[in-house]
Design a protein around this motif. Structure first.
Motif, PDB file in Angstrom:
ATOM      1  N   GLN A 187       0.825  -1.201   0.000  1.00 61.39           N
ATOM      2  CA  GLN A 187       0.000   0.000   0.000  1.00 61.39           C
ATOM      3  C   GLN A 187       0.861   1.254   0.000  1.00 61.39           C
ATOM      4  O   GLN A 187       0.552   2.235  -0.691  1.00 61.39           O
ATOM      5  N   LYS A 188       1.961   1.213   0.738  1.00 65.41           N
ATOM      6  CA  LYS A 188       2.874   2.351   0.766  1.00 65.41           C
ATOM      7  C   LYS A 188       3.465   2.611  -0.613  1.00 65.41           C
ATOM      8  O   LYS A 188       3.555   3.768  -1.067  1.00 65.41           O
ATOM      9  N   VAL A 189       3.868   1.550  -1.280  1.00 67.43           N
ATOM     10  CA  VAL A 189       4.412   1.671  -2.632  1.00 67.43           C
ATOM     11  C   VAL A 189       3.382   2.311  -3.558  1.00 67.43           C
ATOM     12  O   VAL A 189       3.698   3.214  -4.341  1.00 67.43           O
ATOM     13  N   GLU A 190       2.136   1.857  -3.455  1.00 61.26           N
ATOM     14  CA  GLU A 190       1.079   2.418  -4.307  1.00 61.26           C
ATOM     15  C   GLU A 190       0.852   3.887  -3.986  1.00 61.26           C
ATOM     16  O   GLU A 190       0.728   4.718  -4.898  1.00 61.26           O
ATOM     17  N   ASP A 191       0.820   4.215  -2.709  1.00 59.39           N
ATOM     18  CA  ASP A 191       0.577   5.603  -2.299  1.00 59.39           C
ATOM     19  C   ASP A 191       1.695   6.533  -2.780  1.00 59.39           C
ATOM     20  O   ASP A 191       1.445   7.703  -3.101  1.00 59.39           O
ATOM     21  N   MET A 192       2.921   6.009  -2.828  1.00 61.98           N
ATOM     22  CA  MET A 192       4.064   6.812  -3.269  1.00 61.98           C
ATOM     23  C   MET A 192       4.170   6.901  -4.783  1.00 61.98           C
ATOM     24  O   MET A 192       4.956   7.707  -5.300  1.00 61.98           O
ATOM     25  N   GLY A 193       3.425   6.079  -5.500  1.00 66.23           N
ATOM     26  CA  GLY A 193       3.598   5.987  -6.937  1.00 66.23           C
ATOM     27  C   GLY A 193       4.981   5.466  -7.284  1.00 66.23           C
ATOM     28  O   GLY A 193       5.602   5.893  -8.261  1.00 66.23           O
ATOM     29  N   ALA A 194       5.457   4.539  -6.471  1.00 68.64           N
ATOM     30  CA  ALA A 194       6.825   4.033  -6.591  1.00 68.64           C
ATOM     31  C   ALA A 194       6.900   2.823  -7.516  1.00 68.64           C
ATOM     32  O   ALA A 194       5.920   2.103  -7.718  1.00 68.64           O
TER      33      ALA A 194
END
Length: 209
Positions: A43-50
């Motif tokens: 979810q963090k990766v998605e939120d960062m657009g990473a």
């Protein structure tokens, strides 16, 4: 931090810092010590657009590796670690994941040697072998970004514990001096637990110096 966007999560039973090193120009991202809770990491990766392109491990203790396999599988990315940490990462009885009833064996794709410089996510990174907490504990230094990810070698005002197998109080003091002697005072230090610090602060106030 020129092209580095740095974000952090605290994960797992002993509050381990997991770091996300995103290249602002490309979106490519390295994940340092995916400690636990893979769904939260996703979810963090998605939120960062990473765009994850690699996993950097500072050492092999359970509280730094519990989500490695899931993150590696999700993004099909390589795992980097110090060569001297091979056994600990491989053996659940040594990395203590068996004690957590979640036996975990990690086999890195890239083994690094002391002082080796490599390119990942558009960053130039140097691996510094810093034994003492474990035989293969290491730090990752991004000179251009003036940051060091110190794992459990160096904390704000302290060093990592040395009473686990492979630990050595003598070696961790030597590793501390190695870092403080080699790196500029303005280097920002991001440890495996607790708050960040700087090399300059540790030179003045760390009681283990």
């Amino acid at each position: 931090m020129g092209k580095l966007e740095l974000q952090q999560m605290v994960l797992g039973p002993v509050y381990t810092n997991c770091y996300f090193l995103k290249n602002k120009e490309t979106g490519e991202t390295l994940i340092v010590d995916p400690a636990d809770s893979p769904k939260r990491i996703f979810q963090k990766v998605e939120d960062m657009g990473a765009k994850p392109v690699g996993i950097l491990l500072t050492h092999g203790h359970f509280d730094h590796i519990m989500a490695v396999q899931a993150v590696k599988a999700e993004y099909q990315i390589p795992v980097y670690a110090c060569r001297q940490e091979e056994e600990m990462l491989r053996e659940p009885s040594v990395n203590m994941t068996d004690r957590m009833h979640k036996p975990c064996s990690v086999r890195p794709d890239v083994f690094l040697e002391d002082l080796q410089v490599f390119e990942a996510a558009g960053f130039s990174i140097q691996m510094l072998h810093t034994p003492g907490h474990t035989k293969g504990s290491c730090c990752y230094y991004l000179k251009d970004e003036r940051v060091l990810f110190s794992g459990d070698t160096l904390f704000c005002g302290s060093v990592g514990r040395t009473d686990f197998p492979g630990g050595s109080s003598r070696e961790i003091r030597e590793s501390l001096h190695k870092l403080l002697n080699a790196l500029p005072d303005e280097t920002n230090v991001y440890p495996g637990h607790d708050t960040s610090t700087t090399i300059g602060y540790e030179k003045r106030y760390n009681p283990f110096v």
